[in-house]
Design an enzyme around this catalytic site. Structure first.
Site, PDB file in Angstrom:
ATOM      1  N   ASP A   4      30.562 -13.639  30.029  1.00  0.00           N
ATOM      2  CA  ASP A   4      29.574 -12.695  30.545  1.00  0.00           C
ATOM      3  C   ASP A   4      28.480 -13.525  31.208  1.00  0.00           C
ATOM      4  O   ASP A   4      27.740 -14.249  30.534  1.00  0.00           O
ATOM      5  CB  ASP A   4      29.004 -11.859  29.404  1.00  0.00           C
ATOM      6  CG  ASP A   4      28.015 -10.798  29.873  1.00  0.00           C
ATOM      7  OD1 ASP A   4      27.473 -10.922  30.989  1.00  0.00           O
ATOM      8  OD2 ASP A   4      27.769  -9.833  29.107  1.00  0.00           O
ATOM      9  N   ASN A  21      30.641 -14.939  42.370  1.00  0.00           N
ATOM     10  CA  ASN A  21      31.152 -13.660  42.854  1.00  0.00           C
ATOM     11  C   ASN A  21      30.878 -12.480  41.931  1.00  0.00           C
ATOM     12  O   ASN A  21      30.893 -11.341  42.386  1.00  0.00           O
ATOM     13  CB  ASN A  21      32.667 -13.805  43.074  1.00  0.00           C
ATOM     14  CG  ASN A  21      33.359 -12.498  43.303  1.00  0.00           C
ATOM     15  OD1 ASN A  21      33.205 -11.857  44.329  1.00  0.00           O
ATOM     16  ND2 ASN A  21      34.162 -12.073  42.319  1.00  0.00           N
ATOM     17  N   TYR A  66      20.945  -2.507  43.767  1.00  0.00           N
ATOM     18  CA  TYR A  66      21.951  -3.358  44.408  1.00  0.00           C
ATOM     19  C   TYR A  66      21.363  -4.060  45.629  1.00  0.00           C
ATOM     20  O   TYR A  66      21.529  -5.277  45.808  1.00  0.00           O
ATOM     21  CB  TYR A  66      23.152  -2.505  44.805  1.00  0.00           C
ATOM     22  CG  TYR A  66      24.297  -3.294  45.400  1.00  0.00           C
ATOM     23  CD1 TYR A  66      25.137  -4.045  44.592  1.00  0.00           C
ATOM     24  CD2 TYR A  66      24.547  -3.278  46.772  1.00  0.00           C
ATOM     25  CE1 TYR A  66      26.196  -4.766  45.127  1.00  0.00           C
ATOM     26  CE2 TYR A  66      25.601  -3.987  47.318  1.00  0.00           C
ATOM     27  CZ  TYR A  66      26.420  -4.731  46.501  1.00  0.00           C
ATOM     28  OH  TYR A  66      27.461  -5.450  47.034  1.00  0.00           O
ATOM     29  N   LYS A 111      20.824  -8.181  46.216  1.00  0.00           N
ATOM     30  CA  LYS A 111      21.526  -8.901  47.273  1.00  0.00           C
ATOM     31  C   LYS A 111      20.552  -9.577  48.231  1.00  0.00           C
ATOM     32  O   LYS A 111      20.846 -10.661  48.764  1.00  0.00           O
ATOM     33  CB  LYS A 111      22.481  -7.967  48.014  1.00  0.00           C
ATOM     34  CG  LYS A 111      23.661  -7.524  47.146  1.00  0.00           C
ATOM     35  CD  LYS A 111      24.422  -8.714  46.562  1.00  0.00           C
ATOM     36  CE  LYS A 111      25.639  -8.284  45.763  1.00  0.00           C
ATOM     37  NZ  LYS A 111      26.403  -9.433  45.211  1.00  0.00           N
TER      38      LYS A 111
END
Length: 272
Positions: A81, A108, A177, A181
Site C-alpha cells: 500500500d 503509477n 483528482y 495530478k
C-alpha cells in the site's frame, strides 16, 4: 546473492506501482518483453500474481524464458500500500535485496476517487484518500527510489510519474483528482531538478482515456464542461506502454520531461 547479481549484470531493474491491473499491468508486460527485470507493487496479491504470469507469458513468447533470459522478465511481486511509509520502505528494501539496484520507477499507483460529487459535497475522507494515494504515495515511492539511485554504484536511474491530462485541464466535479495530478507535475519538476547532480532523470506521462477498467465509464458517457453527458473515445492501453518503454530506454543523458498520449478525438483540446 551471486545469482541475483548475475541477473543484475544482464538486465536493468524496474519497479512498477499499481502493477496489478490496467496501465500498470500492461506497462509491466511491455517492460518484461523489452528485457527489464521487474518488481511489481500493488495492494492485491492475487492481481500481482496475474501480472507476473502475464509477464512470463509475454517473455516466453518473445523468446526469453523463465528467470530473466534473453527477453528479461524476472519478476518479484511485493504486495504494497503506497500510502503507508513502512510498506514503501519494505518494498524498496525487497527490491534492493533481490537485485542490488534500481534503474527505473514507474510511479503509477492512483485512484480517481468518488466521481460526480461537487466540491461542496465531497467528504474529507474521500479527499484524503485521493491525496494520500495519488500525491503522497507518489512522493513516498519517488523518495525511496531517489535514495536508492543516489546511493547505488553506478549511480543514477529514472523516475517516470503517471500524471494525467487532468494535470492540464479538469473534468467537472473532479477537484481531488485534478489537484493531485497538478501536484504530481510539481513533484516531477522538483525531482528532475534535484536529481541532476546524481544522474537521476524524472519525466511524466500524461494519459488521456486509455482503455482500462478505470476508464470504462468513458464508453457509457461522462459529464462535459457544458453540462452535457457524452461518450468519449478511448485509446489502446498498449500504446501507453510503448511510450513508457521508449522513455525508460533512453540514456540518462536524455529525458522526456513531459509527454501527453491520448485518444485522438477525446475532447481535451478546447475543454471548458
Amino acid at each position: 546473492m551471486n545469482a541475483m547479481r548475475e541477473i543484475n549484470s544482464k538486465h536493468k531493474i524496474a519497479l512498477v506501482t499499481g502493477a496489478g491491473s490496467g496501465i500498470g499491468r500492461t506497462v509491466s508486460v511491455a517492460l518484461g518483453r523489452a528485457g527489464w527485470s521487474l518488481v511489481l507493487a500493488g495492494r492485491t496479491p492475487s492481481r500481482l500474481a496475474e501480472t507476473a504470469e502475464a509477464v512470463a507469458g509475454a517473455v516466453a513468447g518473445a523468446g526469453g524464458g523463465a528467470g530473466g533470459g534473453a527477453g528479461g522478465g524476472d519478476v518479484l511481486a511485493v504486495p504494497t500500500d503506497v500510502t503507508v511509509p513502512e510498506e514503501v520502505d519494505a518494498l524498496f528494501a525487497a527490491a534492493r535485496e533481490r537485485y542490488g539496484r534500481l534503474d527505473l520507477l514507474f510511479n503509477n499507483a492512483g485512484t480517481f476517487g468518488p466521481g460526480g460529487l461537487p466540491v461542496d459535497e465531497l467528504p474529507f475522507s474521500a479527499w484524503r484518500k485521493v491525496v494520500d494515494t495519488n500525491l503522497t504515495g507518489s512522493f513516498l515511492c519517488a523518495q525511496a527510489a531517489f535514495r536508492q539511485m543516489k546511493a547505488q554504484d553506478p549511480r543514477g536511474g529514472r523516475i517516470i510519474n503517471n500524471g494525467s491530462v487532468s494535470a492540464h485541464a479538469p473534468r467537472p466535479d473532479s477537484i481531488a483528482y485534478t489537484a493531485t495530478k497538478h501536484g504530481v507535475t510539481g513533484l516531477t519538476k522538483s525531482l528532475s531538478l534535484d536529481g541532476r547532480a546524481y544522474g537521476i532523470a524524472c519525466g511524466q506521462i500524461d494519459i488521456g482515456n486509455a482503455a482500462t477498467d478505470m476508464t470504462e465509464r468513458m464508453r457509457r458517457g461522462v459529464p462535459q464542461a457544458n453540462g452535457e453527458v457524452a461518450v468519449e473515445p478511448v485509446m489502446d492501453v498498449a500504446d501507453v506502454a510503448d511510450l513508457v518503454v521508449y522513455m525508460a530506454g533512453l540514456p540518462l543523458s536524455a529525458n522526456v520531461q513531459f509527454a501527453t498520449v491520448m485518444a485522438t478525438a477525446m475532447p481535451l483540446i478546447g475543454r471548458g
